[in-house]
Scaffold this motif. Structure first.
Motif, PDB file in Angstrom:
ATOM      1  N   ILE A  10       7.681  -9.598   2.105  1.00 50.35           N
ATOM      2  CA  ILE A  10       8.854  -8.737   1.916  1.00 50.35           C
ATOM      3  C   ILE A  10      10.126  -9.567   1.731  1.00 50.35           C
ATOM      4  O   ILE A  10      10.957  -9.288   0.866  1.00 50.35           O
ATOM      5  CB  ILE A  10       8.979  -7.773   3.116  1.00 50.35           C
ATOM      6  N   ILE A  36      11.833  -0.335   2.923  1.00 48.41           N
ATOM      7  CA  ILE A  36      11.025  -1.395   2.320  1.00 48.41           C
ATOM      8  C   ILE A  36      10.026  -0.880   1.275  1.00 48.41           C
ATOM      9  O   ILE A  36      10.021  -1.369   0.138  1.00 48.41           O
ATOM     10  CB  ILE A  36      10.343  -2.232   3.422  1.00 48.41           C
ATOM     11  N   PRO A  37       9.165   0.102   1.596  1.00 50.88           N
ATOM     12  CA  PRO A  37       8.189   0.531   0.588  1.00 50.88           C
ATOM     13  C   PRO A  37       8.877   0.945  -0.720  1.00 50.88           C
ATOM     14  O   PRO A  37       8.366   0.658  -1.803  1.00 50.88           O
ATOM     15  CB  PRO A  37       7.491   1.726   1.241  1.00 50.88           C
ATOM     16  N   THR A  53       4.481  -6.221  11.268  1.00 47.70           N
ATOM     17  CA  THR A  53       3.883  -4.902  11.416  1.00 47.70           C
ATOM     18  C   THR A  53       3.241  -4.406  10.126  1.00 47.70           C
ATOM     19  O   THR A  53       2.702  -3.303  10.091  1.00 47.70           O
ATOM     20  CB  THR A  53       4.962  -3.901  11.874  1.00 47.70           C
ATOM     21  N   CYS A  54       3.303  -5.196   9.075  1.00 45.90           N
ATOM     22  CA  CYS A  54       2.784  -4.753   7.770  1.00 45.90           C
ATOM     23  C   CYS A  54       1.271  -4.527   7.817  1.00 45.90           C
ATOM     24  O   CYS A  54       0.509  -5.358   8.312  1.00 45.90           O
ATOM     25  CB  CYS A  54       3.144  -5.785   6.699  1.00 45.90           C
ATOM     26  N   THR A  55       0.865  -3.410   7.265  1.00 50.17           N
ATOM     27  CA  THR A  55      -0.545  -3.007   7.279  1.00 50.17           C
ATOM     28  C   THR A  55      -1.454  -4.029   6.598  1.00 50.17           C
ATOM     29  O   THR A  55      -2.573  -4.283   7.049  1.00 50.17           O
ATOM     30  CB  THR A  55      -0.698  -1.648   6.558  1.00 50.17           C
ATOM     31  N   VAL A  56      -0.970  -4.624   5.520  1.00 47.11           N
ATOM     32  CA  VAL A  56      -1.800  -5.584   4.794  1.00 47.11           C
ATOM     33  C   VAL A  56      -2.115  -6.804   5.665  1.00 47.11           C
ATOM     34  O   VAL A  56      -3.257  -7.267   5.726  1.00 47.11           O
ATOM     35  CB  VAL A  56      -1.103  -6.009   3.475  1.00 47.11           C
ATOM     36  N   LEU A 105       0.813  -1.225   0.000  1.00 45.30           N
ATOM     37  CA  LEU A 105       0.000   0.000   0.000  1.00 45.30           C
ATOM     38  C   LEU A 105       0.842   1.269   0.000  1.00 45.30           C
ATOM     39  O   LEU A 105       0.305   2.367  -0.023  1.00 45.30           O
ATOM     40  CB  LEU A 105      -0.901   0.006   1.238  1.00 45.30           C
ATOM     41  N   GLN A 106       2.163   1.104   0.107  1.00 46.27           N
ATOM     42  CA  GLN A 106       3.049   2.277   0.177  1.00 46.27           C
ATOM     43  C   GLN A 106       2.659   3.192   1.344  1.00 46.27           C
ATOM     44  O   GLN A 106       2.523   4.409   1.185  1.00 46.27           O
ATOM     45  CB  GLN A 106       3.023   3.047  -1.156  1.00 46.27           C
ATOM     46  N   CYS A 107       2.477   2.599   2.489  1.00 47.33           N
ATOM     47  CA  CYS A 107       2.066   3.351   3.688  1.00 47.33           C
ATOM     48  C   CYS A 107       3.049   4.489   3.959  1.00 47.33           C
ATOM     49  O   CYS A 107       4.265   4.275   3.947  1.00 47.33           O
ATOM     50  CB  CYS A 107       2.051   2.460   4.919  1.00 47.33           C
ATOM     51  N   VAL A 112       2.472  -8.484   3.073  1.00 48.74           N
ATOM     52  CA  VAL A 112       3.314  -8.481   1.878  1.00 48.74           C
ATOM     53  C   VAL A 112       4.534  -9.362   2.160  1.00 48.74           C
ATOM     54  O   VAL A 112       5.148  -9.246   3.225  1.00 48.74           O
ATOM     55  CB  VAL A 112       3.767  -7.037   1.532  1.00 48.74           C
ATOM     56  N   PRO A 131       5.222   1.084   8.631  1.00 50.24           N
ATOM     57  CA  PRO A 131       5.425   0.294   9.862  1.00 50.24           C
ATOM     58  C   PRO A 131       6.396  -0.863   9.638  1.00 50.24           C
ATOM     59  O   PRO A 131       7.086  -1.291  10.567  1.00 50.24           O
ATOM     60  CB  PRO A 131       4.024  -0.229  10.196  1.00 50.24           C
ATOM     61  N   CYS A 132       6.481  -1.356   8.398  1.00 48.08           N
ATOM     62  CA  CYS A 132       7.404  -2.453   8.104  1.00 48.08           C
ATOM     63  C   CYS A 132       8.852  -2.050   8.405  1.00 48.08           C
ATOM     64  O   CYS A 132       9.634  -2.849   8.907  1.00 48.08           O
ATOM     65  CB  CYS A 132       7.274  -2.873   6.650  1.00 48.08           C
TER      66      CYS A 132
HETATM   67  S1  SF4 Z   1       5.223  -3.594   3.138  1.00 55.39           S
HETATM   68 FE1  SF4 Z   1       3.300  -3.491   4.321  1.00 55.39          FE
HETATM   69  S2  SF4 Z   1       3.731  -2.042   5.966  1.00 55.39           S
HETATM   70 FE2  SF4 Z   1       5.357  -1.785   4.436  1.00 55.39          FE
HETATM   71  S3  SF4 Z   1       4.603  -0.119   3.154  1.00 55.39           S
HETATM   72 FE3  SF4 Z   1       3.918  -2.013   2.151  1.00 55.39          FE
HETATM   73  S4  SF4 Z   1       1.898  -2.412   3.007  1.00 55.39           S
HETATM   74 FE4  SF4 Z   1       2.814  -0.849   4.296  1.00 55.39          FE
END
Ligand code: SF4
Ligand SMILES: Cc1cc2nc3c(=O)[nH]c(=O)nc-3n(C[C@H](O)[C@H](O)[C@H](O)COP(=O)(O)OP(=O)(O)OC[C@H]3O[C@@H](n4cnc5c(N)ncnc54)[C@H](O)[C@@H]3O)c2cc1C
Ligand SMILES: Cc1cc2nc3c(=O)[nH]c(=O)nc-3n(C[C@H](O)[C@H](O)[C@H](O)COP(=O)(O)OP(=O)(O)OC[C@H]3O[C@@H](n4cnc5c(N)ncnc54)[C@H](O)[C@@H]3O)c2cc1C
Ligand code: FES
Lengths: 493, 284
Positions: free
Chosen positions: A142, A84-85, A126-129, A67-69, A140, A73-74
Motif C-alpha cells: 500500500i 485504501i481499497p 492487517t491486509c488480507t493478502v 482483493l477489495q475486501c 499489498v 481491514p487495511c
Molecule cells: S489492501 Fe489488503 S486489506 Fe485492504 S482491501 Fe486490499 S486486500 Fe483487503
C-alpha cells in the motif's frame, strides 16, 4: 520478471477482468512487486534515494493484487483512515489522479507517508493478502502505491482552495508534519496563518532528521511551497518561548489560536561512562550536521564539519539508529556496527530500513548493550565496551526480556559512537509557558481534540505523543485544526 | 527576513563590533543571552555569539566578535548595509542578576564583550563592581572605557606588559578575592583555560562563581546535544541549561578536549576561505 513479462501479465489480467473472469486465485498468483532500488554497493557512496519507485506497470500489477475486501481491514490499520481499497482500485484502473484525490481526503503528505510510514505494522499488517500468505511482506504494498501516485501527481497538484478571510489569526509553532497539516487546514478555513520555526529551514524532522536517501528534501520543500502558495506565512529563526512567548503571541500580537508542534527534541544519553568523550554524538547531532548543513559535502560549499569516522558504533534499533548508521556508511566509514539490546524482531525501525541497512554492510550486534566508552589521553573515543544479553523468561506482556550475561564483557574498537536511544520532550515551551500542563515525561497534556489546558492553545505530534511517527503527527495536526476551526467559528465575532 | 548591518567597526586586531537590525531579539533579550547566526544560506555554518548590547527603540543588537575561523572571518568582511541571512534568538537562560553587595567581573580577551552587559546589569542592581580585564597585549585591548564607566574599580592586565599591569588575570583576581570583605559573587568569561584557572582561584577563596561557556553549538535549542558539558559529572546542554554555570562544578578539562574535536576541519575551512579571499582581492 522483465518489463515485457510484467506488461504481458498485466494485459492478460485486464482482459480477464473485462471478461468478468478474474478470480481471487488469479490475484494471489500475481507476484508481489519488488521495489526497484539502487544497488547496495553503489548507494553506499551516494546520498540519493535508495528506493526508486514503481513503474506504471508494476503499480497496476501490485494494485491488482488487492482483493477489495468489503471489511477493508487495511483501513482499520491506517491511523488516518485513508480509503485504501478505493485508491488502490483507482490505480488498478489506471486512474492515478483519482487515486491521489482519494488519499488526499485524509492525508496531506502522501509522498512523505508513502516513503516513511511503518506500513508493516499499520495498513499492511492487517491486509488480507498478507494474512493469507502468513507473511506481512506479501501484503499489498500500500505504501509503495501511495508513493507512486503521489510522485506522479506532484508537479500538477494545485494548492487547495482557501475560504474568504475570517479575520482570525493562527500561530503554528514548529513546521514538522503536524504543523504543516494544521497550517494547511486552518488556512483552508480562511484564517490568517503564520508558522514559526526555530530553525532556518522549515520541515522539522523531515529535513534535519530523516536523510535524503530515504526522503528527498525536494519533496518536503514542495509541501512548504504549497503552504506559501496558499498564503501561509512562514517565519524561520523564530524560537517561540524565547523570541516571543506563547502569552505574548496571544495577548500582544493578536493571535486567536496557537498550535504547538515542537516535536520531541532533546536527545537522551545512556548515562554510561565516557559519553562526553570526543567522537560521541547524539544521532540528532550527527544527522543534523549531515542533513541540514550538508556536512557530507564539507570542503565543497558546506561549512559545517563532521568527524571523519572509520569505525562507527551506533547504539539503538529504531529508524533513527538505522538512519545514523547508513549516513555513517555514506560519509565513508569502513565499519559500522549497530548495537541493540534485543533481537531483530523487536527493532522498532521500519523493516525495509533494517534490510537496507544490512545490505549496505552494517554489522548488527544484537543482544548486546554498551556499558562504557573508552577514550585515549586526548579524550577521544577509542573503544566501546559491551555486555552480552540473552532472552530470559517472558514478562507480563509475553515478551522475553533480555538479561545480561555476567562476565560477558567485550570491546569493539571504534572512533565514533552515535547514540540513538530516543528523545525526550524539549523543555523550552514548558519553561516559558507556565499555564500549560505537562505529564511526568514532559509531554503536553491534551484532550481528544488536541486542546491543551490553556484556552486557545492546541498541540499535537511528538510533543504530545513522545517520539512517534509522521502520520500520527499529521493526524493530530488535522484534529487540532478541526478543533481550532470549530472553536473559532463558535466564538462571538 | 535578512538582517541589515546598521554599523560596523574594528575594535582592534581581529576584533570587530557591529550593530545589526533584529527588532524582535532586541526587544526580548536579557543579559547573558546569545544569538545563533548563519551568514548566507543553507550551507553556512551556524555560530553562536553573545548579544553585547541592544537598543529596543531602534530594533538593533550589538555583537562583538573575534576573527578565529571561517565564519567569524566572513562576518568581519561584511560592511555596513550588508545583510546576514539568519539570526535566531535570544537563546540561553538569562544571567541571574541580583544584589550580592559586591561582585568581581573578570573578562579575558573577547570575553570582555559578553561580560559587559552582565557587569552593567549588576551595577544597576546596586552591586559594587570590580572588573578585571586581561589581554594578550596592548593592541588587543577592547572596551576599557565602557568598563571604566560602569565599574567602581577597573584593573587591566596584559600578558606581555605592553599596557597597564603585566600579569595574568588570576593574579589580581586572587588579590581581590583576598580582600575583606571578599566579593559576594564572581562572573568570569573568557577562554576556557582562563576560566578554569580563575575558578581554581575563586574556589580557594570560596567565592561563588558564574562562568559563561562557549562550547560548539549547532541548533542552540537543545536538539542536538553537541553543546553538552559535564557539570557535577552529569551532561548539561549549554544552549538550554546555560550558557552560565557554577564554575566550580564544570569539568573544564573535558570541555577543552571536546572543543578541539574539529580543529583540523576548521583549519581547512578557514584556509580555503582565506585563499579564496586573496584570489578575489579582499585583502589589499
Ligand atoms: S489492501 Fe489488503 S486489506 Fe485492504 S482491501 Fe486490499 S486486500 Fe483487503
Ligand atoms: C532520524 C529520524 C528518523 C525517523 N524516521 C521515521 C520514519 O521512517 N517514519 C516515521 O513515521 N517517523 C519517523 N521519525 C519520527 C517522525 O519524524 C516524527 O514523529 C515527526 O516528525 C513528528 O512531527 P511533529 O509534527 O511533532 O514535528 P517535528 O518533525 O518534530 O518538528 C518540530 C519542529 O518544531 C521546531 N521547534 C521546536 N521548538 C520550537 C520552538 N520553541 N519554536 C519554534 N519552532 C520550534 C523544530 O525546529 C522542528 O522543526 C523519525 C525521526 C527521526 C529523528
Ligand atoms: C554561547 C556562546 C557565546 C559566544 N559569544 C561570542 C562572542 O560574543 N564573541 C566571539 O567572538 N565569540 C563568541 N563565541 C564563540 C564563537 O561562537 C566562535 O568563535 C565561532 O563559532 C567560531 O567560528 P569560526 O567559523 O569563525 O571558527 P572555527 O574555525 O569554526 O573555529 C575556531 C574556534 O571556534 C570554536 N568553535 C567552532 N565552531 C563553533 C561553534 N559552532 N560554536 C562555538 N564555538 C565554535 C572552535 O572550538 C575553535 O576553537 C561564543 C560561543 C558561545 C557558545
Ligand atoms: S546546540 Fe544543540 S543542544 Fe545545544
Amino acid at each position: 520478471m522483465t518489463h515485457e513479462q510484467r506488461q504481458e501479465l498485466l494485459e492478460s489480467l485486464l482482459a480477464k477482468q473485462k471478461a468478468g473472469a478474474l478470480k481471487p486465485r488469479d490475484r494471489f498468483d500475481i507476484p508481489p512487486q519488488d521495489m526497484p532500488e539502487q544497488d547496495a554497493a553503489v548507494r553506499r557512496r551516494n546520498v540519493h534515494e535508495v528506493a526508486l519507485g514503481y513503474t506504471e506497470t508494476q503499480a497496476r500489477l501490485e494494485a491488482m493484487r488487492c482483493l477489495q475486501c468489503k471489511t477493508a481491514p487495511c483501513v482499520r490499520g491506517c491511523p488516518v483512515r485513508i480509503r485504501i481499497p478505493d485508491f488502490v482500485a483507482a490505480i488498478a484502473e489506471g486512474q492515478y489522479g483519482r487515486a491521489l484525490d482519494i488519499i488526499k481526503e485524509n492525508s496531506l503528505l502522501p509522498a512523505v507517508c508513502g516513503r516513511v510510514c511503518p506500513q508493516e505494522v499499520q495498513c499492511q499488517e492487517t491486509c488480507t493478502v498478507g494474512l493469507r500468505f502468513k507473511d506481512v511482506s506479501k501484503a499489498v504494498s500500500i505504501g509503495r502505491l501511495e508513493r507512486f501516485v503521489a510522485d506522479l501527481g506532484h508537479n500538477g497538484a494545485a494548492a487547495p482552495a482557501v475560504a474568504p478571510p475570517t479575520g482570525k489569526k493562527i500561530a503554528i509553532v514548529g513546521s514538522g508534519p503536524g504543523g504543516i497539516v494544521a497550517a494547511a487546514d486552518t488556512r483552508r478555513a480562511g484564517h490568517d496563518v503564520t508558522v514559526f520555526e526555530a530553525f532556518h529551514k522549515p520541515g522539522g524532522v523531515m529535513v534535519y532528521g530523516i536523510p535524503e536517501f530515504r526522503l528527498p528534501k525536494a519533496i518536503v520543500h514542495d509541501e512548504i511551497e504549497t503552504l506559501k502558495t496558499m498564503g501561509v506565512r512562514i517565519v524561520p529563526n523564530f524560537i517561540v518561548g524565547r523570541t516571543r512567548t506563547i502569552e505574548q503571541l496571544m495577548t500582544e500580537d493578536g493571535f486567536d489560536a496557537v498550535y504547538i508542534g515542537v516535536g520531541a527534541g532533546l536527545p537522551s544519553f545512556m548515562g554510561i561512562e565516557g559519553e562526553s568523550l570526543v567522537g560521541v554524538y547524539s544521532a540528532n547531532e550527527y544527522l543534523t550536521r549531515a542533513n541540514l548543513m550538508k556536512a557530507y559535502s564539507f570542503g565543497s560549499g558546506a561549512d559545517t564539519p563532521i568527524a571523519v569516522s572509520r569505525r562507527v558504533a551506533v547504539v539503538g534499533g529504531g529508524n533513527v539508529a538505522m538512519d545514523a548508521a547508513r549516513t555513517a556508511v555514506r560519509l565513508g566509514a569502513e565499519k559500522v556496527y549497530l548495537i541493540y539490546r534485543r533481537t531483530e524482531k523487536e527493532m522498532p525501525a521500519r523493516v525495509e530500513e533494517v534490510h537496507h541497512a544490512q545490505q549496505e554492510g552494517i554489522e548488527f550486534h544484537l543482544l548486546q548493550s554498551p556499558i562504557r566508552i573508552v577514550g585515549d589521553e586526548n579524550s577521544r573515543a577509542t573503544a566501546i565496551e559491551c555486555l552480552r544479553y540473552e532472552l530470559g523468561e517472558p514478562d507480563d506482556s509475553g515478551r522475553r526480556r533480555p538479561v545480561a550475561i555476567a562476565g560477558s564483557e567485550f570491546r569493539i574498537d571504534i572512533d565514533t559512537v552515535i547514540i540513538a536511544i530516543g528523545n525526550q520532550a524539549n523543555p523550552l515551551i514548558r519553561q516559558t509557558t507556565l499555564s500549560l500542563e505537562f505529564n511526568k515525561w514532559g509531554n503536553l497534556v491534551v484532550d481528544e481534540n488536541c486542546r491543551t489546558t490553556m484556552p486557545g492553545v492546541y498541540a499535537g505530534g511528538d510533543i504530545v505523543l513522545g517520539a512517534a511517527t509522521v502520520i500520527l503527527a499529521m493526524g493530530q495536526g488535522r484534529i487540532a485544526a478541526a478543533a481550532i476551526n470549530s472553536d473559532l467559528a463558535d466564538e462571538p465575532q | 527576513m535578512a538582517h541589515r548591518i546598521a554599523g560596523k567597526k574594528e575594535l582592534g586586531p581581529d576584533v570587530f563590533w557591529a550593530r545589526i537590525e533584529a527588532p524582535l531579539i532586541a526587544k526580548a533579550r536579557q543579559p547573558g543571552q546569545f544569538i545563533i547566526l548563519s551568514i548566507n544560506n543553507d550551507y553556512s555554518e551556524r555560530i553562536p555569539l553573545t548579544i553585547a548590547g541592544a537598543d529596543p527603540s531602534d530594533g538593533t543588537i550589538e555583537l562583538i566578535w573575534q576573527r578565529v575561523g571561517k565564519t567569524t572571518a566572513e562576518l568581519a568582511d561584511l560592511a555596513e548595509g550588508d545583510e546576514i541571512a539568519n539570526i535566531s534568538g535570544p537563546l540561553g537562560t538569562p544571567t541571574h542578576i541580583a544584589n550580592f553587595a559586591s561582585v568581581i567581573c573578570v573578562g579575558g580577551g573577547i570575553g570582555a564583550a559578553p561580560l559587559l552587559p552582565i557587569a552593567t546589569a549588576l551595577k544597576s542592581a546596586g552591586n559594587r563592581v570590580v572588573s578585571i580585564l586581561g589581554f594578550r597585549s596592548k593592541d588587543r585591548l577592547i572596551l576599557e572605557e565602557e568598563f571604566a564607566r560602569i565599574s567602581d574599580e577597573l584593573i587591566v592586565t596584559t600578558d606581555d606588559g605592553s599596557y597597564a599591569r603585566k600579569a595574568l588575570v588570576t593574579e589580581p583576581l586572587a588579590e581581590v578575592c583576598g580582600r575583606d570583605p571578599k566579593p559576594g559573587h564572581a562572573f568570569i568569561i573568557g577562554p576556557t583555560i582562563m576560566m578554569k584557572f580563575c575558578c581554581g582561584v575563586t574556589r580557594k577563596f570560596d567565592v561563588p562563581t558564574q562562568v559563561s561557556l562557549n562550547t560548539i553549538m549547532i541548533d542552540g535549542t537543545g536538539m542536538c546535544g553537541g553543546c553538552r558539558v559535564e557539570v557535577d559529572g552529569k551532561p548539561k546542554f549549554v544552549c538550554v541549561d546555560g550558557p552560565e554555570f557554577d564554575g566550580h562544578r564544570v569539568n573544564f578539562d573535558l570541555m577543552i578536549k571536546r572543543m578541539n574535536a574539529y580543529k583540523p576541519q576548521e583549519q581547512q575551512a578557514h584556509e580555503q576561505y582565506e585563499q579564496h579571499r586573496c584570489r578575489i582581492g579582499l585583502d589589499e
